[in-house]
Write an enzyme that holds these catalytic residues in place. Structure first.
Site, PDB file in Angstrom:
ATOM      1  N   TYR A  22       1.110  -1.620   0.050  1.00 44.15           N
ATOM      2  CA  TYR A  22      -0.395  -0.002   0.017  1.00 44.15           C
ATOM      3  C   TYR A  22       1.093   1.151   0.324  1.00 44.15           C
ATOM      4  CZ  TYR A  22      -3.998  -3.688   1.003  1.00 44.15           C
ATOM      5  OH  TYR A  22      -4.739  -4.160   1.478  1.00 44.15           O
ATOM      6  N   HIS A  99      -9.163   1.618  -6.023  1.00 46.29           N
ATOM      7  CA  HIS A  99      -8.250   0.853  -4.894  1.00 46.29           C
ATOM      8  C   HIS A  99      -7.071   1.138  -4.984  1.00 46.29           C
ATOM      9  CE1 HIS A  99     -11.207  -1.779  -4.152  1.00 46.29           C
ATOM     10  NE2 HIS A  99     -12.375  -2.417  -5.144  1.00 46.29           N
TER      11      HIS A  99
HETATM   12  C1  DQA Z   1      -7.320  -2.443  -1.168  1.00 46.94           C
HETATM   13  C2  DQA Z   1      -7.503  -3.778  -1.289  1.00 46.94           C
HETATM   14  C3  DQA Z   1      -8.497  -4.496  -0.801  1.00 46.94           C
HETATM   15  O1  DQA Z   1      -8.340  -5.789  -1.081  1.00 46.94           O
HETATM   16  C4  DQA Z   1      -8.234  -4.854   1.032  1.00 46.94           C
HETATM   17  O2  DQA Z   1      -9.041  -5.182   1.815  1.00 46.94           O
HETATM   18  C5  DQA Z   1      -7.109  -3.120   1.377  1.00 46.94           C
HETATM   19  C6  DQA Z   1      -6.924  -1.807   0.358  1.00 46.94           C
HETATM   20  C7  DQA Z   1      -6.753  -1.231  -2.205  1.00 46.94           C
HETATM   21  O3  DQA Z   1      -7.332  -0.106  -1.642  1.00 46.94           O
HETATM   22  O4  DQA Z   1      -5.775  -1.644  -2.692  1.00 46.94           O
HETATM   23  O5  DQA Z   1      -7.743  -2.872   2.156  1.00 46.94           O
HETATM   24  O6  DQA Z   1      -9.021  -1.534  -1.330  1.00 46.94           O
END
Ligand code: DQA
Length: 145
Positions: A22, A99
């Site tokens: 992330y 995402h």
């Molecule tokens: C997310 C992707 C999801 O699978 C994960 O559970 C998240 C973050 C992303 O921003 O990449 O919490 O939404």
């Protein structure tokens, strides 16, 4: 127009949470970028984050009549939440799903979204830029409709 940004569970941990997936940008940094971009685009951006599904549902309900559109990163609720889908459909506001990570390049369960087919569109895999692209796309699609 006012745009509501909804961040789902665990996104408050951005910056320290699984940085290899992330990145290191924090949620307040993302929100500040969105406010600045919103000003450029002529919209007012307000953000909410919650780790509680019910709070997110009530936030979306309260958005009706107050906001013109929603930018949402539902976090893990993306893959499970019928109620989040129903709330977004229920208020009838156009929304874009974003995402940070590329959900299609991860575990198979992340490929399924409860929201994608009713979203205006989905942006996934560009880190914090996903939000900025999502905001541009949302403003563009609302202006065109
Ligand atoms: C997310 C992707 C999801 O699978 C994960 O559970 C998240 C973050 C992303 O921003 O990449 O919490 O939404």
């Amino acid at each position: 127009m006012r745009i509501l940004v909804v961040h789902g569970p665990n996104l408050n941990l951005l910056g320290t949470r699984e940085p290899e997936t992330y990145g290191r940008t924090t949620l307040p940094e993302i929100d500040a970028r969105l406010v600045a971009l919103g000003a450029e685009l002529g919209v007012q951006v307000e953000s909410v984050q919650s780790n509680h599904e019910g709070v997110l549902i009530e936030t979306i309900h309260a958005a009706r009549g107050q906001f013109g559109a929603i930018l949402v990163n539902p976090g893990g609720l993306t893959h499970t939440s019928v109620v989040l889908r129903d709330a977004l459909l229920g208020v009838g506001l156009p929304f874009v799903e974003v995402h940070l990570s590329n959900v299609h390049a991860r575990e198979p369960f992340r490929r399924r979204s409860m929201l994608s087919d009713v979203a205006r569109g989905v942006i996934t895999g560009f880190g914090p830029l996903s939000y900025e692209l999502g905001l541009r796309a949302l403003v563009g699609t609302v202006a065109a409709s």
